[in-house]
Motif scaffolding. Structure first.
Motif, PDB file in Angstrom:
ATOM      1  N   GLU A  63       1.626  -3.469   9.946  1.00  0.00           N
ATOM      2  CA  GLU A  63       1.438  -2.614  11.127  1.00  0.00           C
ATOM      3  C   GLU A  63       1.938  -3.396  12.333  1.00  0.00           C
ATOM      4  O   GLU A  63       1.734  -4.602  12.402  1.00  0.00           O
ATOM      5  N   PRO A  64       2.619  -2.736  13.305  1.00  0.00           N
ATOM      6  CA  PRO A  64       3.133  -3.471  14.466  1.00  0.00           C
ATOM      7  C   PRO A  64       2.040  -4.321  15.136  1.00  0.00           C
ATOM      8  O   PRO A  64       0.939  -3.837  15.382  1.00  0.00           O
ATOM      9  N   GLY A  65       2.372  -5.614  15.330  1.00  0.00           N
ATOM     10  CA  GLY A  65       1.452  -6.526  16.020  1.00  0.00           C
ATOM     11  C   GLY A  65       0.289  -7.016  15.178  1.00  0.00           C
ATOM     12  O   GLY A  65      -0.628  -7.662  15.687  1.00  0.00           O
ATOM     13  N   LYS A  66       0.303  -6.728  13.872  1.00  0.00           N
ATOM     14  CA  LYS A  66      -0.803  -7.173  13.006  1.00  0.00           C
ATOM     15  C   LYS A  66      -0.251  -7.920  11.804  1.00  0.00           C
ATOM     16  O   LYS A  66       0.904  -7.724  11.438  1.00  0.00           O
ATOM     17  N   PRO A  67      -1.073  -8.767  11.163  1.00  0.00           N
ATOM     18  CA  PRO A  67      -0.577  -9.472   9.973  1.00  0.00           C
ATOM     19  C   PRO A  67      -0.389  -8.499   8.802  1.00  0.00           C
ATOM     20  O   PRO A  67      -1.051  -7.471   8.737  1.00  0.00           O
ATOM     21  N   ALA A  68       0.544  -8.875   7.899  1.00  0.00           N
ATOM     22  CA  ALA A  68       0.828  -8.035   6.720  1.00  0.00           C
ATOM     23  C   ALA A  68      -0.375  -8.013   5.786  1.00  0.00           C
ATOM     24  O   ALA A  68      -1.114  -8.988   5.672  1.00  0.00           O
ATOM     25  N   VAL A  69      -0.569  -6.874   5.128  1.00  0.00           N
ATOM     26  CA  VAL A  69      -1.648  -6.719   4.137  1.00  0.00           C
ATOM     27  C   VAL A  69      -1.004  -6.430   2.792  1.00  0.00           C
ATOM     28  O   VAL A  69      -0.160  -5.523   2.676  1.00  0.00           O
ATOM     29  N   GLU A  70      -1.374  -7.199   1.773  1.00  0.00           N
ATOM     30  CA  GLU A  70      -0.820  -6.956   0.432  1.00  0.00           C
ATOM     31  C   GLU A  70      -1.624  -5.872  -0.284  1.00  0.00           C
ATOM     32  O   GLU A  70      -2.838  -5.782  -0.128  1.00  0.00           O
ATOM     33  N   VAL A  71      -0.918  -5.058  -1.050  1.00  0.00           N
ATOM     34  CA  VAL A  71      -1.553  -3.972  -1.800  1.00  0.00           C
ATOM     35  C   VAL A  71      -1.163  -4.124  -3.273  1.00  0.00           C
ATOM     36  O   VAL A  71       0.011  -4.027  -3.619  1.00  0.00           O
ATOM     37  N   PRO A  72      -2.151  -4.393  -4.143  1.00  0.00           N
ATOM     38  CA  PRO A  72      -1.814  -4.566  -5.571  1.00  0.00           C
ATOM     39  C   PRO A  72      -1.520  -3.221  -6.254  1.00  0.00           C
ATOM     40  O   PRO A  72      -1.821  -2.154  -5.712  1.00  0.00           O
ATOM     41  N   ASN A  73      -0.938  -3.316  -7.433  1.00  0.00           N
ATOM     42  CA  ASN A  73      -0.715  -2.152  -8.309  1.00  0.00           C
ATOM     43  C   ASN A  73       0.102  -1.025  -7.671  1.00  0.00           C
ATOM     44  O   ASN A  73      -0.315   0.117  -7.626  1.00  0.00           O
ATOM     45  N   VAL A  74       1.266  -1.398  -7.152  1.00  0.00           N
ATOM     46  CA  VAL A  74       2.191  -0.395  -6.617  1.00  0.00           C
ATOM     47  C   VAL A  74       3.376  -0.324  -7.581  1.00  0.00           C
ATOM     48  O   VAL A  74       3.945  -1.358  -7.938  1.00  0.00           O
ATOM     49  N   THR A  75       3.718   0.886  -8.026  1.00  0.00           N
ATOM     50  CA  THR A  75       4.879   1.038  -8.923  1.00  0.00           C
ATOM     51  C   THR A  75       5.925   1.902  -8.237  1.00  0.00           C
ATOM     52  O   THR A  75       5.643   3.022  -7.814  1.00  0.00           O
ATOM     53  N   THR A  76       7.140   1.366  -8.122  1.00  0.00           N
ATOM     54  CA  THR A  76       8.264   2.130  -7.576  1.00  0.00           C
ATOM     55  C   THR A  76       8.919   2.869  -8.741  1.00  0.00           C
ATOM     56  O   THR A  76       9.315   2.236  -9.730  1.00  0.00           O
ATOM     57  N   PRO A  77       9.035   4.210  -8.649  1.00  0.00           N
ATOM     58  CA  PRO A  77       9.618   4.948  -9.779  1.00  0.00           C
ATOM     59  C   PRO A  77      11.131   4.746  -9.879  1.00  0.00           C
ATOM     60  O   PRO A  77      11.788   4.463  -8.883  1.00  0.00           O
ATOM     61  N   ALA A  78      11.634   4.909 -11.095  1.00  0.00           N
ATOM     62  CA  ALA A  78      13.079   4.808 -11.327  1.00  0.00           C
ATOM     63  C   ALA A  78      13.788   5.967 -10.636  1.00  0.00           C
ATOM     64  O   ALA A  78      13.210   7.039 -10.468  1.00  0.00           O
ATOM     65  N   ARG A  79      15.046   5.716 -10.248  1.00  0.00           N
ATOM     66  CA  ARG A  79      15.842   6.805  -9.658  1.00  0.00           C
ATOM     67  C   ARG A  79      16.086   7.878 -10.718  1.00  0.00           C
ATOM     68  O   ARG A  79      16.120   7.585 -11.917  1.00  0.00           O
ATOM     69  N   LYS A  80      16.224   9.094 -10.269  1.00  0.00           N
ATOM     70  CA  LYS A  80      16.562  10.193 -11.180  1.00  0.00           C
ATOM     71  C   LYS A  80      18.079  10.263 -11.246  1.00  0.00           C
ATOM     72  O   LYS A  80      18.755  10.200 -10.226  1.00  0.00           O
ATOM     73  N   THR A  81      18.601  10.340 -12.469  1.00  0.00           N
ATOM     74  CA  THR A  81      20.056  10.364 -12.610  1.00  0.00           C
ATOM     75  C   THR A  81      20.518  11.748 -13.036  1.00  0.00           C
ATOM     76  O   THR A  81      19.791  12.475 -13.706  1.00  0.00           O
TER      77      THR A  81
END
Length: 199
Positions: free
Chosen positions: A55-73
């Motif tokens: 967030e602007p002006g704040k320290p980064a926060v880590e978030v576990p268990n995030v999955t980026t989906p594969a692109r659709k072809t």
């Protein structure tokens, strides 16, 4: 869409990192509390990992268990006419909609790819005599006018179909009857000429 523990959204300008193929993908959050990643920037397969919200002006926060989906072809349908052996090539977008005319599609061939131009009906044709001697599996490629080429895995170009010649001898007279047949077993029209080996 990053959310606070109470379910509320983050302000515009917040940066979110999600797992990517070669390092994280950075997304900027807009007025609606959401950010977008175009399909072509997504990884080839799902990438699980840790996300990060800054967030602007704040320290980064880590978030576990995030999955980026594969692109659709997109897909490439390759259908062979059993009678003529000709092949119809139909490229489709991930949602099943057609590509515009002028799109070119490359399908695997014997000595390099076979290029097919797509017409108004969203399809292209490859005549039987331009097909390989045996099935050729590989990767296809779709190039829409003014867009970068997109690779399509698991495209197989079928082998060309060959006609047959039945040569039958009459045991009484010794005369021979020659019957040419199309790949699907149907006969050729009158006036067709056939050559068979002679002395």
């Amino acid at each position: 869409t990053p959310k606070r523990p109470d379910g509320s959204t983050f302000p515009p300008g917040t940066k979110v990192e999600i797992p990517g193929e070669n390092g994280p993908i950075t997304v900027e959050i807009g007025q609606d509390g959401k950010g977008k990643v175009p399909n072509d920037k997504l990884p080839k397969k799902d990438v699980p990992g840790t996300g990060k919200i800054t967030e602007p002006g704040k320290p980064a926060v880590e978030v576990p268990n995030v999955t980026t989906p594969a692109r659709k072809t997109p897909t490439v349908d390759v259908e062979q006419d059993p009678k003529t052996g000709d092949v119809t090539v139909t490229p489709k977008r991930p949602d099943g909609s057609p590509f515009p005319s002028g799109t070119t599609v490359e399908i695997p061939g014997e000595n390099g790819p076979i290029t097919v131009e797509i017409g108004q009906d969203g399809k292209g044709k490859v005549p039987n005599d331009k097909l390989p001697k045996k099935d050729v599996p590989g990767t296809g490629k779709i190039t829409e006018p003014g867009q970068p080429a997109v690779e399509v895995p698991n495209v197989t170009t079928p082998a060309h179909k060959t006609p047959t010649l039945d040569v039958e001898r009459d045991p009484k007279t010794g005369d021979v009857t020659v019957t040419p047949k199309r790949p699907d077993g149907s006969t050729f029209p009158p006036g067709t000429t056939v050559e068979i080996p002679g002395k």
